[in-house]
Design a protein around this motif. Structure first.
Motif, PDB file in Angstrom:
ATOM      1  N   PHE A   1      34.111 -58.086  63.202  1.00 13.12           N
ATOM      2  CA  PHE A   1      33.032 -57.367  64.326  1.00 13.12           C
ATOM      3  C   PHE A   1      33.639 -56.308  65.037  1.00 13.12           C
ATOM      4  O   PHE A   1      33.065 -55.510  65.594  1.00 13.12           O
ATOM      5  CB  PHE A   1      32.915 -58.722  65.254  1.00 13.12           C
ATOM      6  CG  PHE A   1      31.705 -59.651  64.941  1.00 13.12           C
ATOM      7  CD1 PHE A   1      30.251 -58.964  64.648  1.00 13.12           C
ATOM      8  CD2 PHE A   1      31.677 -60.915  64.734  1.00 13.12           C
ATOM      9  CE1 PHE A   1      29.295 -59.672  64.136  1.00 13.12           C
ATOM     10  CE2 PHE A   1      30.841 -61.455  64.435  1.00 13.12           C
ATOM     11  CZ  PHE A   1      29.367 -61.078  64.274  1.00 13.12           C
ATOM     12  N   PHE A   2      35.048 -56.379  65.391  1.00 13.01           N
ATOM     13  CA  PHE A   2      35.670 -55.241  66.003  1.00 13.01           C
ATOM     14  C   PHE A   2      35.318 -53.804  65.181  1.00 13.01           C
ATOM     15  O   PHE A   2      35.223 -52.655  65.832  1.00 13.01           O
ATOM     16  CB  PHE A   2      37.145 -55.470  66.180  1.00 13.01           C
ATOM     17  CG  PHE A   2      37.530 -56.637  67.258  1.00 13.01           C
ATOM     18  CD1 PHE A   2      36.686 -56.955  68.187  1.00 13.01           C
ATOM     19  CD2 PHE A   2      38.709 -57.398  66.866  1.00 13.01           C
ATOM     20  CE1 PHE A   2      36.942 -57.947  68.917  1.00 13.01           C
ATOM     21  CE2 PHE A   2      38.855 -58.272  67.719  1.00 13.01           C
ATOM     22  CZ  PHE A   2      38.050 -58.676  68.870  1.00 13.01           C
ATOM     23  N   ILE A   3      35.471 -53.912  63.989  1.00 10.97           N
ATOM     24  CA  ILE A   3      35.438 -52.861  63.088  1.00 10.97           C
ATOM     25  C   ILE A   3      34.103 -52.263  62.814  1.00 10.97           C
ATOM     26  O   ILE A   3      33.834 -51.222  62.817  1.00 10.97           O
ATOM     27  CB  ILE A   3      36.048 -52.956  61.605  1.00 10.97           C
ATOM     28  CG1 ILE A   3      37.550 -53.471  61.990  1.00 10.97           C
ATOM     29  CG2 ILE A   3      36.256 -51.965  60.825  1.00 10.97           C
ATOM     30  CD1 ILE A   3      38.582 -54.066  60.739  1.00 10.97           C
ATOM     31  N   VAL A   4      33.195 -53.027  62.573  1.00  9.98           N
ATOM     32  CA  VAL A   4      31.638 -52.816  61.796  1.00  9.98           C
ATOM     33  C   VAL A   4      31.037 -51.820  63.068  1.00  9.98           C
ATOM     34  O   VAL A   4      30.151 -51.148  62.689  1.00  9.98           O
ATOM     35  CB  VAL A   4      30.850 -53.895  61.679  1.00  9.98           C
ATOM     36  CG1 VAL A   4      31.382 -54.645  60.335  1.00  9.98           C
ATOM     37  CG2 VAL A   4      30.752 -54.861  62.790  1.00  9.98           C
ATOM     38  N   GLN A   5      31.351 -52.115  64.315  1.00 12.21           N
ATOM     39  CA  GLN A   5      30.743 -51.111  65.254  1.00 12.21           C
ATOM     40  C   GLN A   5      30.769 -49.766  65.146  1.00 12.21           C
ATOM     41  O   GLN A   5      29.997 -49.021  65.650  1.00 12.21           O
ATOM     42  CB  GLN A   5      31.038 -51.610  66.746  1.00 12.21           C
ATOM     43  CG  GLN A   5      32.403 -51.326  67.018  1.00 12.21           C
ATOM     44  CD  GLN A   5      32.767 -51.823  68.503  1.00 12.21           C
ATOM     45  OE1 GLN A   5      32.237 -51.383  69.292  1.00 12.21           O
ATOM     46  NE2 GLN A   5      33.616 -52.563  68.360  1.00 12.21           N
ATOM     47  N   TYR A   6      32.105 -49.331  64.507  1.00 12.44           N
ATOM     48  CA  TYR A   6      32.183 -47.957  64.233  1.00 12.44           C
ATOM     49  C   TYR A   6      31.591 -47.320  63.008  1.00 12.44           C
ATOM     50  O   TYR A   6      31.661 -46.063  62.961  1.00 12.44           O
ATOM     51  CB  TYR A   6      33.760 -47.727  64.217  1.00 12.44           C
ATOM     52  CG  TYR A   6      34.277 -48.269  65.403  1.00 12.44           C
ATOM     53  CD1 TYR A   6      34.272 -47.438  66.662  1.00 12.44           C
ATOM     54  CD2 TYR A   6      35.096 -49.070  65.360  1.00 12.44           C
ATOM     55  CE1 TYR A   6      34.827 -47.814  67.910  1.00 12.44           C
ATOM     56  CE2 TYR A   6      35.601 -49.801  66.568  1.00 12.44           C
ATOM     57  CZ  TYR A   6      35.667 -49.032  67.711  1.00 12.44           C
ATOM     58  OH  TYR A   6      36.437 -49.441  68.975  1.00 12.44           O
ATOM     59  N   PHE A   7      30.806 -47.963  62.255  1.00  9.81           N
ATOM     60  CA  PHE A   7      29.977 -47.383  61.398  1.00  9.81           C
ATOM     61  C   PHE A   7      28.571 -47.308  61.505  1.00  9.81           C
ATOM     62  O   PHE A   7      27.902 -47.966  62.449  1.00  9.81           O
ATOM     63  CB  PHE A   7      29.943 -48.378  59.974  1.00  9.81           C
ATOM     64  CG  PHE A   7      31.360 -48.691  59.236  1.00  9.81           C
ATOM     65  CD1 PHE A   7      32.020 -47.755  58.636  1.00  9.81           C
ATOM     66  CD2 PHE A   7      32.017 -49.976  59.561  1.00  9.81           C
ATOM     67  CE1 PHE A   7      33.193 -47.892  58.053  1.00  9.81           C
ATOM     68  CE2 PHE A   7      33.257 -50.052  59.160  1.00  9.81           C
ATOM     69  CZ  PHE A   7      33.808 -49.141  58.489  1.00  9.81           C
ATOM     70  N   SER A   8      27.980 -45.902  61.302  1.00 11.38           N
ATOM     71  CA  SER A   8      26.612 -45.735  61.392  1.00 11.38           C
ATOM     72  C   SER A   8      25.791 -45.037  60.274  1.00 11.38           C
ATOM     73  O   SER A   8      24.584 -45.284  60.604  1.00 11.38           O
ATOM     74  CB  SER A   8      26.676 -44.561  62.497  1.00 11.38           C
ATOM     75  OG  SER A   8      27.302 -43.502  62.150  1.00 11.38           O
ATOM     76  N   SER A   9      26.358 -44.747  59.196  1.00 12.77           N
ATOM     77  CA  SER A   9      25.430 -44.139  58.255  1.00 12.77           C
ATOM     78  C   SER A   9      24.929 -45.542  57.419  1.00 12.77           C
ATOM     79  O   SER A   9      25.127 -46.738  57.396  1.00 12.77           O
ATOM     80  CB  SER A   9      26.445 -43.352  57.210  1.00 12.77           C
ATOM     81  OG  SER A   9      27.201 -44.313  56.490  1.00 12.77           O
TER      82      SER A   9
END
Length: 409
Positions: free
Chosen positions: A96-104
Motif C-alpha cells: 500500500f505504501f508503494i502503489v500510490q506512486y504509480f499513475s500510468s
C-alpha cells in the motif's frame, strides 16, 4: 429494551478468545481498507481514467485476487495458516505504501494485481484459522462474528476515507491502509502465535481425501456463489459511480451510504443468524433467500428517480448479504471436511476472485454501452440464474443425505 440487549450479548457467548483476537485483527485491517471502496472514484477523478480503463484495472485486481486465493489455499495446507496470514498482512502494508506512486495505466494494473494477490493470499488461511479456533457448533456464529468485524471496519473505513479525501487527498488513504495492515500483523504476533493460541477443533483429514475440484456439488455451489459475487461487487465499483453521476452525491455522502451497510450488519447480523439457526431452514436455503433479496435491490433502482431509493436498495442488499455470506461460508467449511481445508477454502475464495475479474469490468463496460438501467436489469437476471443453480445444489445435498441414511453400516 434490557432483554433485547441481553439477548444480543448472548449471541456472542461461547466464542473462544482466539476468535475474538482474530476478529480484532480483522477489524483493524478492514478499518484501513479505505482505498477499495473509493478505487473507481480515485481512478476516475485523480488519474482521469476512462470507464473502460477503470474496468480493466478492476479486472487486474480480480486476477490478482484469483492468484492470491489459489496460492493462499495451497500454502495454508503446506506451511500453516498462521504464517500465511502474518506474511500477507506485513507485505500488504508495504505494498500500500508503494502503489500510490504509480499513475500510468499499465503500472496501476500491475501494481494492484500484485497488491491484491498478496492481500488475498490470507483469505483461505483466515477460514482455516477460524475453523481451528472454533468449536464445531459455533462455526457459523464465529464466521458471522468475523464478518461483523469486517463490516464494522468497512462502516468506519469509508466514512473516515471520505473525510481523508476531503482534507488530505487520496494519498492519505494508501498510508492509512498500509499502517493498519502492519498494526494488525503486530497484534497477531502478540496474541495468536502458535505457542500462545490453542487449537480447539483440529482440521479433519480423511483417508483418501477428495480433491476439491472433484466435488461436483461443491463446484456447482461455487459457480452460483460466483454469480452472487458478480452482482455484489457492483456495490464497490459501478454503484458508487451511479450515486455520483445519476444522483449527484458527494464522496462524503457516498462514504456514509456505504457505511450504512456495515452499521446495519454490526447491529443486526448476529441476532439474525442466531434466529435463522434456530429455524428449520438449511444453509443453502438461507443462501438462496439472501441471493433473491440482493437481486431485488437492483430492481428497486429502476422504480423511481427519488434519491432515497438508493438507501432503501442498500438496506435490502445488506439483508441479503447478512443471510447469504455467513451460511455460504458455513456450507463451504462443512464441505471442506471431505478433503484438505486449505484447498477447499482456496477454491471458495477464488470464486469471489472470479467475480471480481468479471463483475467490475463487465459492469463498467455494460454501463458504458447500455446505461445504468439496463445494467441493473442484467444484474437482476444474473440473480435469477444463480438462484436456480443454488436450488439444484440444495437438491443434490438432500439426495446425498438420503443416500447416506440408506447406506448399510
Amino acid at each position: 429494551m434490557k432483554k433485547l440487549l441481553l439477548n444480543y450479548i448472548d449471541t456472542f457467548s461461547g466464542l473462544s478468545k482466539e476468535v475474538w483476537w482474530l476478529a480484532l485483527i480483522t477489524l483493524i485491517n478492514r478499518m484501513g481498507a479505505m482505498v477499495i471502496p473509493f478505487l473507481s472514484l480515485y481512478l476516475s477523478d485523480n488519474l482521469c481514467f476512462s470507464l473502460s480503463q477503470i474496468g480493466w484495472v478492476m479486472t487486474s485486481y480480480g486476477l490478482g485476487s484469483l492468484l492470491g486465493a489459489w496460492i493462499g489455499g495451497r500454502l495454508s495446507d503446506r506451511i500453516g495458516y498462521y504464517k500465511v496470514i502474518l506474511g500477507s498482512l506485513l507485505l500488504t502494508g508495504i505494498s500500500f505504501f508503494i502503489v500510490q506512486y504509480f499513475s500510468s495505466f499499465w503500472s496501476i494494473c500491475i501494481s494492484f494485481f500484485v497488491l491484491i494477490a498478496i492481500a488475498d493470499a490470507a483469505r483461505p488461511a483466515f477460514f482455516v484459522a477460524l475453523s481451528a479456533y472454533s468449536k464445531p457448533e459455533n462455526k457459523t456464529r464465529s464466521l458471522t462474528f468475523i464478518r461483523l468485524a469486517i463490516n464494522l471496519g468497512f462502516s468506519m473505513g469509508p466514512a473516515l476515507g471520505g473525510l481523508i479525501i476531503a482534507t488530505v487527498g487520496y494519498s492519505g488513504l494508501f498510508w492509512v491502509d498500509g499502517i493498519t495492515c502492519v498494526i494488525a500483523s503486530i497484534i497477531m504476533i502478540k496474541t495468536l502465535h502458535p505457542k500462545k493460541a490453542r487449537v480447539i477443533d483440529r482440521e479433519i483429514v480423511v483417508d483418501n481425501p477428495m480433491p476439491a475440484y472433484m466435488d461436483r456439488t461443491y463446484i456447482l455451489f461455487l459457480v452460483a456463489l460466483t454469480l452472487f459475487g458478480f452482482i455484489f461487487v457492483q456495490y464497490f465499483s459501478t454503484i458508487p459511480l451511479y450515486y455520483k453521476e445519476v444522483h449527484f452525491l458527494s464522496e462524503q455522502n457516498i462514504g456514509l451510504i456505504l457505511a450504512l451497510n456495515g452499521a446495519l450488519i454490526f447491529v443486526f447480523e448476529m441476532p439474525l443468524i442466531a434466529y435463522l439457526e434456530s429455524t428449520s431452514f438449511s444453509k443453502i436455503g438461507n443462501v438462496v433467500s439472501g441471493f433473491v433479496l440482493t437481486g431485488i435491490s437492483f430492481v428497486l433502482l429502476l422504480i423511481t428517480p427519488w434519491a432515497g431509493i438508493v438507501i432503501v436498495g442498500m438496506i435490502i442488499a445488506t439483508i441479503g448479504e447478512m443471510i447469504s455470506f455467513p451460511f455460504g461460508n458455513a456450507f463451504a467449511l462443512d464441505r471442506s471436511k471431505k478433503g484438505r481445508q486449505g484447498a477447499y477454502m482456496g477454491l471458495y475464495s477464488m470464486s469471489f476472485s472470479v467475480a471480481h475479474i468479471l463483475g467490475h469490468n463487465s459492469g463498467m463496460q455494460f454501463i458504458n454501452q447500455y446505461g445504468y438501467d439496463n445494467t441493473w436489469l442484467f444484474m437482476a437476471g444474473i440473480s435469477a440464474i444463480g438462484t436456480f443453480l443454488l436450488l439444484m445444489v440444495k437438491q443434490k445435498v438432500n439426495k446425498e443425505k438420503r443416500t447416506q441414511i440408506l447406506k448399510p453400516v
